[in-house]
Design an enzyme around this catalytic site. Structure first.
Site, PDB file in Angstrom:
ATOM      1  N   ILE A  14       0.842  -1.205   0.000  1.00  0.00           N
ATOM      2  CA  ILE A  14       0.000   0.000   0.000  1.00  0.00           C
ATOM      3  C   ILE A  14       0.874   1.251   0.000  1.00  0.00           C
ATOM      4  O   ILE A  14       0.579   2.230  -0.681  1.00  0.00           O
ATOM      5  CB  ILE A  14      -0.994  -0.018   1.186  1.00  0.00           C
ATOM      6  CG1 ILE A  14      -1.785  -1.341   1.176  1.00  0.00           C
ATOM      7  CG2 ILE A  14      -1.959   1.161   1.101  1.00  0.00           C
ATOM      8  CD1 ILE A  14      -2.717  -1.542   2.365  1.00  0.00           C
ATOM      9  N   LEU A  37      13.246  -2.555   4.048  1.00  0.00           N
ATOM     10  CA  LEU A  37      13.302  -3.637   3.052  1.00  0.00           C
ATOM     11  C   LEU A  37      13.343  -5.017   3.698  1.00  0.00           C
ATOM     12  O   LEU A  37      14.304  -5.764   3.552  1.00  0.00           O
ATOM     13  CB  LEU A  37      14.492  -3.434   2.092  1.00  0.00           C
ATOM     14  CG  LEU A  37      14.479  -2.129   1.290  1.00  0.00           C
ATOM     15  CD1 LEU A  37      15.731  -2.019   0.410  1.00  0.00           C
ATOM     16  CD2 LEU A  37      13.229  -1.986   0.437  1.00  0.00           C
ATOM     17  N   ALA A  84       4.530   1.488   7.563  1.00  0.00           N
ATOM     18  CA  ALA A  84       5.465   0.406   7.883  1.00  0.00           C
ATOM     19  C   ALA A  84       4.849  -0.543   8.900  1.00  0.00           C
ATOM     20  O   ALA A  84       4.475  -0.133  10.004  1.00  0.00           O
ATOM     21  CB  ALA A  84       6.758   1.001   8.454  1.00  0.00           C
ATOM     22  N   SER A  87       2.483  -7.315   8.280  1.00  0.00           N
ATOM     23  CA  SER A  87       1.047  -7.285   7.982  1.00  0.00           C
ATOM     24  C   SER A  87       0.398  -8.635   7.717  1.00  0.00           C
ATOM     25  O   SER A  87      -0.798  -8.690   7.451  1.00  0.00           O
ATOM     26  CB  SER A  87       0.809  -6.387   6.776  1.00  0.00           C
ATOM     27  OG  SER A  87       1.271  -7.039   5.604  1.00  0.00           O
ATOM     28  N   THR A 102       7.779  -4.108  15.446  1.00  0.00           N
ATOM     29  CA  THR A 102       7.603  -3.155  14.339  1.00  0.00           C
ATOM     30  C   THR A 102       6.321  -2.345  14.492  1.00  0.00           C
ATOM     31  O   THR A 102       6.328  -1.119  14.382  1.00  0.00           O
ATOM     32  CB  THR A 102       7.565  -3.906  12.989  1.00  0.00           C
ATOM     33  OG1 THR A 102       8.771  -4.639  12.861  1.00  0.00           O
ATOM     34  CG2 THR A 102       7.422  -2.941  11.820  1.00  0.00           C
ATOM     35  N   THR A 127      -6.003  -0.786  10.210  1.00  0.00           N
ATOM     36  CA  THR A 127      -6.751  -1.821   9.498  1.00  0.00           C
ATOM     37  C   THR A 127      -8.098  -2.096  10.171  1.00  0.00           C
ATOM     38  O   THR A 127      -8.242  -1.896  11.384  1.00  0.00           O
ATOM     39  CB  THR A 127      -5.934  -3.133   9.471  1.00  0.00           C
ATOM     40  OG1 THR A 127      -6.774  -4.206   9.075  1.00  0.00           O
ATOM     41  CG2 THR A 127      -5.352  -3.469  10.835  1.00  0.00           C
ATOM     42  N   ASP A 128      -9.048  -2.577   9.393  1.00  0.00           N
ATOM     43  CA  ASP A 128     -10.354  -2.945   9.973  1.00  0.00           C
ATOM     44  C   ASP A 128     -10.235  -4.159  10.897  1.00  0.00           C
ATOM     45  O   ASP A 128     -11.133  -4.441  11.682  1.00  0.00           O
ATOM     46  CB  ASP A 128     -11.399  -3.199   8.881  1.00  0.00           C
ATOM     47  CG  ASP A 128     -11.041  -4.332   7.928  1.00  0.00           C
ATOM     48  OD1 ASP A 128      -9.950  -4.926   8.055  1.00  0.00           O
ATOM     49  OD2 ASP A 128     -11.867  -4.632   7.032  1.00  0.00           O
ATOM     50  N   GLU A 129      -9.093  -4.881  10.806  1.00  0.00           N
ATOM     51  CA  GLU A 129      -8.948  -6.086  11.637  1.00  0.00           C
ATOM     52  C   GLU A 129      -8.907  -5.766  13.123  1.00  0.00           C
ATOM     53  O   GLU A 129      -9.091  -6.659  13.948  1.00  0.00           O
ATOM     54  CB  GLU A 129      -7.679  -6.860  11.249  1.00  0.00           C
ATOM     55  CG  GLU A 129      -7.787  -7.418   9.864  1.00  0.00           C
ATOM     56  CD  GLU A 129      -6.829  -8.567   9.578  1.00  0.00           C
ATOM     57  OE1 GLU A 129      -6.313  -9.178  10.524  1.00  0.00           O
ATOM     58  OE2 GLU A 129      -6.627  -8.836   8.400  1.00  0.00           O
ATOM     59  N   TYR A 155      -1.236 -10.263  14.883  1.00  0.00           N
ATOM     60  CA  TYR A 155      -1.108  -9.131  13.951  1.00  0.00           C
ATOM     61  C   TYR A 155      -2.110  -8.024  14.291  1.00  0.00           C
ATOM     62  O   TYR A 155      -1.735  -6.870  14.504  1.00  0.00           O
ATOM     63  CB  TYR A 155      -1.316  -9.592  12.492  1.00  0.00           C
ATOM     64  CG  TYR A 155      -1.709  -8.452  11.582  1.00  0.00           C
ATOM     65  CD1 TYR A 155      -0.796  -7.434  11.289  1.00  0.00           C
ATOM     66  CD2 TYR A 155      -2.998  -8.344  11.068  1.00  0.00           C
ATOM     67  CE1 TYR A 155      -1.170  -6.349  10.498  1.00  0.00           C
ATOM     68  CE2 TYR A 155      -3.370  -7.268  10.271  1.00  0.00           C
ATOM     69  CZ  TYR A 155      -2.458  -6.273   9.992  1.00  0.00           C
ATOM     70  OH  TYR A 155      -2.822  -5.202   9.229  1.00  0.00           O
ATOM     71  N   LYS A 159      -1.638  -4.110  15.718  1.00  0.00           N
ATOM     72  CA  LYS A 159      -2.137  -2.886  15.063  1.00  0.00           C
ATOM     73  C   LYS A 159      -3.072  -2.133  16.020  1.00  0.00           C
ATOM     74  O   LYS A 159      -3.055  -0.893  16.073  1.00  0.00           O
ATOM     75  CB  LYS A 159      -2.878  -3.229  13.763  1.00  0.00           C
ATOM     76  CG  LYS A 159      -1.998  -3.713  12.631  1.00  0.00           C
ATOM     77  CD  LYS A 159      -0.965  -2.690  12.172  1.00  0.00           C
ATOM     78  CE  LYS A 159      -1.550  -1.568  11.338  1.00  0.00           C
ATOM     79  NZ  LYS A 159      -0.474  -0.624  10.893  1.00  0.00           N
ATOM     80  N   LYS A 194      -0.465 -13.034   0.076  1.00  0.00           N
ATOM     81  CA  LYS A 194      -1.853 -12.672   0.368  1.00  0.00           C
ATOM     82  C   LYS A 194      -2.817 -13.328  -0.619  1.00  0.00           C
ATOM     83  O   LYS A 194      -2.424 -13.692  -1.733  1.00  0.00           O
ATOM     84  CB  LYS A 194      -2.028 -11.151   0.335  1.00  0.00           C
ATOM     85  CG  LYS A 194      -1.079 -10.389   1.261  1.00  0.00           C
ATOM     86  CD  LYS A 194      -1.489 -10.498   2.714  1.00  0.00           C
ATOM     87  CE  LYS A 194      -0.414 -10.034   3.673  1.00  0.00           C
ATOM     88  NZ  LYS A 194      -0.299  -8.618   3.816  1.00  0.00           N
ATOM     89  N   LEU A 195      -4.078 -13.461  -0.204  1.00  0.00           N
ATOM     90  CA  LEU A 195      -5.041 -14.278  -0.956  1.00  0.00           C
ATOM     91  C   LEU A 195      -5.044 -14.037  -2.473  1.00  0.00           C
ATOM     92  O   LEU A 195      -4.801 -14.969  -3.252  1.00  0.00           O
ATOM     93  CB  LEU A 195      -6.464 -14.066  -0.404  1.00  0.00           C
ATOM     94  CG  LEU A 195      -7.535 -14.882  -1.136  1.00  0.00           C
ATOM     95  CD1 LEU A 195      -7.531 -16.340  -0.702  1.00  0.00           C
ATOM     96  CD2 LEU A 195      -8.935 -14.293  -0.928  1.00  0.00           C
TER      97      LEU A 195
END
Ligand code: TDX
Length: 341
Positions: A14, A37, A84, A87, A102, A127-129, A155, A159, A194-195
């Site tokens: 993103i 990185l 950063a 995720s 992080t 995030t919505d999570e 995770y 967040k 990711k999916l």
């Protein structure tokens, strides 16, 4: 007006899309990308940006306070946008520690340096999570900004922890920050773990498509550029101390996404393989974006039907980008997570 924006995590999915969005939209802005990185940050993603004189890249970890202080004192940013983060939910189940380092410590380090140097504006990309999940049998329920934090994975807990710190800094120190909580993104430069990219890449190679559990988990998909547009609006017009949910009312079950990808690539559904469910797997995410729409006039531009088409085309025309990634360290990750499947 000229501005200098520091984008942390700008070599990731993103963040890099945001770098390109801003360079393109504001030819008089300077964009400084900070990224250490990790496996998910890739300098080849920023190849075109590196040719732009308004862009600068610094390899730096957001937990490195001295390095961050030195860079921020020199650059004197008007705005810091923090993308950063570690995720990937599955990686957080295998090894939570780096997520705390992080996502929580890194955020706190950035805020401390910003406070010390009086950086006028900070934005936290969340995030919505952090809201946990919603049941499948209550399609009337959505996450709003006042939905209680209720994280399910290491995770999302990390967040959520960072979000709470940002809000505490706003209240205690009058720290000039905003937070955005977005639904699942998809689009160019999405890391193949990711999916959506994983399914595209496996389908192209006629490899099994590993669907967790019953495949009925629902995610609310947003084309990454629409997320960038939302952040642009928030950093310019958002209200300090506020949280903005971002999502385009585009809920889809995982299995339907996988079938759609197979159809578009003209591959057989027999490639679908149901595998063991993710631990603590969130059932459904769905965002209510009323606040950002009514306060800031944000609306998504890209419909899922067009976005997924563009995304598949992008993966077809950027094989060199993802082939390099999946040929390296990623192979060890893949065989550890998916075994012989
Ligand atoms: O191999 C897979 N098979 C599968 O069925 C993978 C990788 C995923 N899935 C399922 C799990 C989820 O229900 O697909 C759904 C999407 O999974 P991810 O792409 O891992 O995303 P998700 O867990 O929903 O989290 C994403 O959205 C919120 C991002 O990874 C987060 O960083 C973001 O905060």
């Amino acid at each position: 007006m000229e501005k200098t924006i520091i984008v942390t995590g700008g070599a990731g999915f993103i963040g890099s899309n945001f770098v390109y969005y801003m360079l393109n939209k504001y030819p008089n802005y300077k964009i400084v990308c900070v990224d250490c990185l990790t496996y998910a940050g890739n300098l080849s993603t920023l190849k075109k940006a590196l040719e732009n004189p308004n862009f600068r890249f610094e390899k730096l970890n957001i937990c490195d306070k001295e390095g961050i202080r030195k860079l921020f004192s020199e650059v004197k940013p008007d705005i810091v946008v923090n993308f950063a983060a570690e995720s990937h939910v599955d990686r957080s189940i295998e090894g939570p520690e780096i997520f705390v380092d992080t996502n929580i410590k890194g955020t706190q380090t950035l805020m401390e340096v910003c406070r010390e140097l009086n950086v006028p504006r900070y934005h936290q990309v969340s995030t919505d999570e952090v809201y946990g999940d919603l049941p499948l049998d209550r399609p009337d329920l959505f996450f709003t900004e006042t939905t209680p934090i209720h994280a399910s994975s290491p995770y999302s807990a990390s967040k959520a922890g960072a979000d709470l710190l940002v809000l505490a800094y706003c209240r205690t120190f009058k720290f000039p920050a905003t937070i955005s909580r977005c639904s699942n993104n998809y689009g160019p430069y999405h890391f193949p773990e990711k999916l959506i990219p994983l399914m595209i890449i496996n389908a192209l190679a006629d490899k099994p498509l590993p669907v967790y559990g019953d495949g009925l988990n629902v995610r609310d998909w947003l084309y990454v550029e629409d997320h960038c547009k939302a952040i642009d609006l928030i950093i310019h017009n958002g209200k300090i101390g506020e949280v903005y949910n971002v999502g385009g009312h585009n809920e889809m079950a995982n299995i339907d996404i996988v079938k759609l990808i197979l159809k578009k690539l003209d591959k057989p559904e027999s490639l679908i393989t149901f595998v063991e469910d993710r631990k603590g797997h969130d059932r459904r995410y769905a965002i209510d974006p009323t606040k950002i729409s009514s306060e800031l006039g944000w609306l998504p531009d890209t419909k899922f039907a067009d976005g997924i088409e563009k995304t598949i085309d992008w993966y077809l025309s950027h094989k060199d980008w993802w082939e390099e990634i999946i040929s390296g360290e990623y192979q060890n990750y893949y065989s550890k997570m998916y075994g012989g499947k």
